[in-house]
Motif scaffolding. Structure first.
Motif, PDB file in Angstrom:
ATOM      1  N   ALA A  77     -10.089   1.825  -2.767  1.00 37.43           N
ATOM      2  CA  ALA A  77     -10.499   2.371  -3.836  1.00 37.43           C
ATOM      3  C   ALA A  77     -10.421   1.840  -5.264  1.00 37.43           C
ATOM      4  O   ALA A  77     -11.104   2.243  -6.195  1.00 37.43           O
ATOM      5  CB  ALA A  77     -10.066   3.757  -3.807  1.00 37.43           C
ATOM      6  N   SER A  78      -9.844   0.728  -5.496  1.00 39.82           N
ATOM      7  CA  SER A  78      -9.626   0.002  -6.678  1.00 39.82           C
ATOM      8  C   SER A  78     -10.807  -0.402  -7.470  1.00 39.82           C
ATOM      9  O   SER A  78     -10.943  -0.196  -8.529  1.00 39.82           O
ATOM     10  CB  SER A  78      -8.598  -1.207  -6.466  1.00 39.82           C
ATOM     11  OG  SER A  78      -9.407  -2.198  -5.836  1.00 39.82           O
ATOM     12  N   LEU A  79     -11.901  -0.992  -6.758  1.00 33.74           N
ATOM     13  CA  LEU A  79     -13.175  -1.377  -7.227  1.00 33.74           C
ATOM     14  C   LEU A  79     -13.973  -0.130  -7.880  1.00 33.74           C
ATOM     15  O   LEU A  79     -14.259  -0.071  -9.062  1.00 33.74           O
ATOM     16  CB  LEU A  79     -13.916  -2.192  -6.357  1.00 33.74           C
ATOM     17  CG  LEU A  79     -13.405  -3.669  -5.892  1.00 33.74           C
ATOM     18  CD1 LEU A  79     -14.517  -4.260  -5.051  1.00 33.74           C
ATOM     19  CD2 LEU A  79     -13.249  -4.418  -7.328  1.00 33.74           C
ATOM     20  N   HIS A  80     -13.864   1.009  -7.067  1.00 33.55           N
ATOM     21  CA  HIS A  80     -14.725   2.201  -7.409  1.00 33.55           C
ATOM     22  C   HIS A  80     -14.031   2.906  -8.549  1.00 33.55           C
ATOM     23  O   HIS A  80     -14.514   3.443  -9.659  1.00 33.55           O
ATOM     24  CB  HIS A  80     -14.926   3.144  -6.310  1.00 33.55           C
ATOM     25  CG  HIS A  80     -15.721   2.668  -5.289  1.00 33.55           C
ATOM     26  ND1 HIS A  80     -15.294   1.529  -4.410  1.00 33.55           N
ATOM     27  CD2 HIS A  80     -16.825   2.967  -5.031  1.00 33.55           C
ATOM     28  CE1 HIS A  80     -16.068   1.626  -3.369  1.00 33.55           C
ATOM     29  NE2 HIS A  80     -17.200   2.229  -3.966  1.00 33.55           N
ATOM     30  N   ALA A  81     -12.531   2.827  -8.519  1.00 29.03           N
ATOM     31  CA  ALA A  81     -11.841   3.214  -9.745  1.00 29.03           C
ATOM     32  C   ALA A  81     -12.213   2.467 -11.013  1.00 29.03           C
ATOM     33  O   ALA A  81     -12.229   3.414 -12.046  1.00 29.03           O
ATOM     34  CB  ALA A  81     -10.089   2.923  -9.452  1.00 29.03           C
TER      35      ALA A  81
END
Length: 408
Positions: free
Chosen positions: A56-60
């Protein structure tokens, strides 16, 4: 240096939130052991807490760049509060099983991803892009995280768990509620983006833009690679530390805990001293000397047979790693335009976090094939070579040129 009331609220929220994170990081494995005593079950809970950084880091980063960063932090705290309230209710009604714990660990980790990316991206909004102010702010935030997650949170969480297994999670829920209220009270001077009739780009397009910005900037690319390699070595160090402590240093369980405490002491000191060191010697000198110094400390740790020497090396490692982290965060905040900061930060964090499992695996392989000291010696030598190899890109003069470029 005075950073203003907005930063002090962010600092307070980070400290309170970090204490809560430290509490559940200790209490969740203890609760897992009450539910099922198998090591695989325990590892599943730990993996679930770390998995959101990969997934989820890229979407965050996209969310943080599109929305009000303060509200992202508030929603992250509110979400974690809700998870913990539900977990407390399940504990009190004796309905906790492994699936519940894995799901709770994943959701808490997910909330931490969004909170951390938003908080790092918001610091220039709350302070300024002045390098001295940014370095001081990053140093204090990093110190607050170390105090909360490593000093205060774990012993409080384990002590409360001994009184009642639901208590650390109830206290943790209150910490996230307090953090959210502090963040909600912050006002920022950052101007909202003007609304446009042009359709918004897709999430994937926004992600690719952040990744391209990271890959296309020589300095940011070097910082990500150096940090990733550092994470490989440090993760290998910590993965094998319990074996080193018992087999080589002859320490009991309490002695192993003191080695971790020494790291936390160093990390707190490094976070508070990083801004002054960067101002005095330059960010490149702090970064490269810190990387080589961590390498030397890890190397000595692998060769040491004395527990006091080992503790000193752990303290040095914690201090220099944290000082490096502050310098890297400050440089990134100065170089990247505001509208891209969340995506570039999350892309960088993904690269850095990828080094963790690699380091853990390499540490185990080298220790199994040779001795437990070999991962330390090899890792120490590697970091010294990394500092030398990246000197042309990350010395003071090169970083001065990189940060002279205009930012948005």
């Amino acid at each position: 240096m005075t950073l203003g009331g907005r930063f002090h609220r962010l600092f307070g929220a980070t400290l309170v939130s970090s204490v809560g994170t430290g509490m559940h990081a200790t209490a969740l494995p203890l609760l897992a052991l009450q539910s099922t005593s198998g090591p695989i079950a325990l590892s599943l809970v730990v993996v679930a807490a770390e998995l959101p950084w990969v997934l989820a880091s890229l979407h965050a980063g996209v969310v943080v760049d599109r929305l009000d960063r303060r509200r992202v932090m508030v929603w992250a705290d509110l979400g974690r509060f809700a998870v913990l309230v539900a977990l407390v209710a399940l504990i009190l009604t004796s309905r906790v099983d492994l699936l519940v714990l894995v799901f709770a660990a994943f959701l808490l980790g997910l909330g931490q991803v969004f909170f951390d990316v938003a908080a790092q991206s918001a610091i220039p909004d709350f302070v300024s892009r002045d390098p001295g102010s940014l370095a001081t702010a990053n140093g204090r935030i990093t110190a607050a995280e170390s105090v909360g997650e490593d000093f205060a949170g774990p012993p409080v969480g384990s002590a409360l768990f001994g009184v009642g297994n639901f208590l650390p999670f109830a206290g943790n829920a209150l910490s996230f509620a307090a953090s959210g209220l502090l963040i909600l009270s912050i006002r920022t001077d950052a101007e909202p983006e003007e609304k446009s009739d042009v359709p918004r780009e897709s999430v994937w397009t926004d992600i690719v833009e952040g990744v391209r910005w990271l890959v296309g900037n020589r300095t940011l690319r070097a910082l990500a690679v150096v940090s990733c390699l550092g994470n490989v070595v440090v993760t290998a160090q910590f993965a094998m530390l319990v074996l080193l402590a018992k087999e080589v240093l002859g320490l009991p369980d309490s002695g192993f805990g003191l080695l971790l405490t020494a790291t936390a002491v160093g990390a707190t000191a490094g976070g508070l001293a990083a801004a002054a060191a960067a101002k005095r010697f330059g960010p490149g000198a702090v970064l490269l000397t810190g990387k080589a110094g961590v390498g030397a400390a890890v190397l000595v740790l692998g060769l040491a047979a004395d527990a006091w020497v080992a503790a000193a090396m752990m303290m040095v490692t914690g201090a220099l790693m944290t000082a490096e982290k502050v310098v890297v965060s400050t440089l990134r905040q100065r170089i990247v335009p505001r509208g891209l900061l969340g995506r570039v930060l999350s892309s960088s964090r993904l690269v850095v976090m990828a080094g963790g499992p690699v380091g853990a695996a390499l540490g185990g392989v080298l220790a199994g094939a040779f001795t437990v000291q070999v991962p330390y010696v090899a890792g120490g030598v590697l970091l010294i070579l990394v500092a030398l190899a990246f000197y042309p890109v990350l010395n003071n003069r090169a970083l001065a040129r990189a940060t002279d470029e205009p930012v948005g």
